[in-house]
Write an enzyme that holds these catalytic residues in place. Sequence first.
Site, PDB file in Angstrom:
ATOM      1  N   PRO A  87      73.305  67.654  10.464  1.00  0.00           N
ATOM      2  CG  PRO A  87      75.351  67.655  11.585  1.00  0.00           C
ATOM      3  CD  PRO A  87      74.677  67.123  10.362  1.00  0.00           C
ATOM      4  CD  GLU A 115      85.513  66.757   9.597  1.00  0.00           C
ATOM      5  OE1 GLU A 115      84.996  67.778  10.069  1.00  0.00           O
ATOM      6  OE2 GLU A 115      85.702  65.729  10.277  1.00  0.00           O
ATOM      7  NE  ARG A 153      54.971  54.232  11.153  1.00  0.00           N
ATOM      8  CZ  ARG A 153      53.919  54.247  11.980  1.00  0.00           C
ATOM      9  NH1 ARG A 153      53.273  55.392  12.161  1.00  0.00           N
ATOM     10  NH2 ARG A 153      53.511  53.176  12.587  1.00  0.00           N
ATOM     11  CG  ASP A 168      51.781  56.769  14.416  1.00  0.00           C
ATOM     12  OD1 ASP A 168      51.449  55.753  15.042  1.00  0.00           O
ATOM     13  OD2 ASP A 168      52.197  56.745  13.247  1.00  0.00           O
TER      14      ASP A 168
END
Length: 248
Positions: A87, A115, A153, A168
Site C-alpha cells: 500500500p 505486518e 491482456r 480499454d
Amino acid sequence: MKFDVVSLFPEMIQQACSHSIISRAIENKIIKINTINPRDYSLDKHRKVDDTPFGGGAGMVLMCQPYFDAFDSIKKTEYSEVILLSPQGQPFTQAMSKELSNTKQHIILLCGHYEGFDERIKIYTNAKEISIGDFVLTGGELPALCLIDSISRNIEGCLGKIDSANYDSFTDGLLEYPQYTKPREYRGLKVPEELLDGNHAKIAEWRRKKQLQITMCKRPDLFKLFQENCKNKRDLKLLNEVLSENIN
C-alpha cells in the site's frame, strides 16, 4: 511473458489463473505462471517465516532468510522486473501495465502478509513497490493477480483481438465509450441510432465524444489532464463541443 509469484498462499494464484483468458493464455504458452512458497526455504523445523518486530508493536514481520533464499532461487535476466505489492507503493496504472508488457519478459511479484516485510527484503531484492489503491488488504495475492491480468491482456495473442486492449479505459487517458449488443431495443431501452447506420466515421466520432463526456463526468481529474495535453485537431474540436454542451 513469465510471472514468478513469491507467496505464502500459492494456491490462491494457481486457482485464480486456472480460469478464463489467463488460463487460455497459459495453455497457448503466451504466458507462464510459477509460484514460489517462502516456507519451502525456511530453515525452521516448523517452516516459520515471520517473527516479532524489533522495537515492539502488534503483529508479525516477514523474515529475511526465507525470502532472500526464495528470491535467490529465481533465475533472472536483464528483462526481469521485481515488484513488491505494498500500500506504500506507486499507484498502478494502465500506462505502467503497457510499459511492463512491452519492455519486460519476466516479472517477479513479491506478496506480503501480516505486518509486512522486513525492510531489508525490499533493499535486497531492489523491488519496485506498487499499490493497486489507497486501501489495505490481508495479503499481496489479490494485487498480484490484478497485475498478472492487466499486463497479460496487453500481450499479443492473449485476447481474441489486441484491439480489445487498445480501446480499454485509461489507454489514452480517457474512459471507454459505452458498448451495446443485440437486440436493438429491450424493455423500452434503445441502442443509439449513431451505432446502427454503418457509417464507421460517424461511429468513431460518436464513440470518441462519448469518451470525453464520460471522462468529464466520472473522472474530471483525467479529463483536465487530457484537455491540457491534447494536440489532436479532431479531439480539440470534440473537446470544444463537449465543453460547450456542458455550459449550456
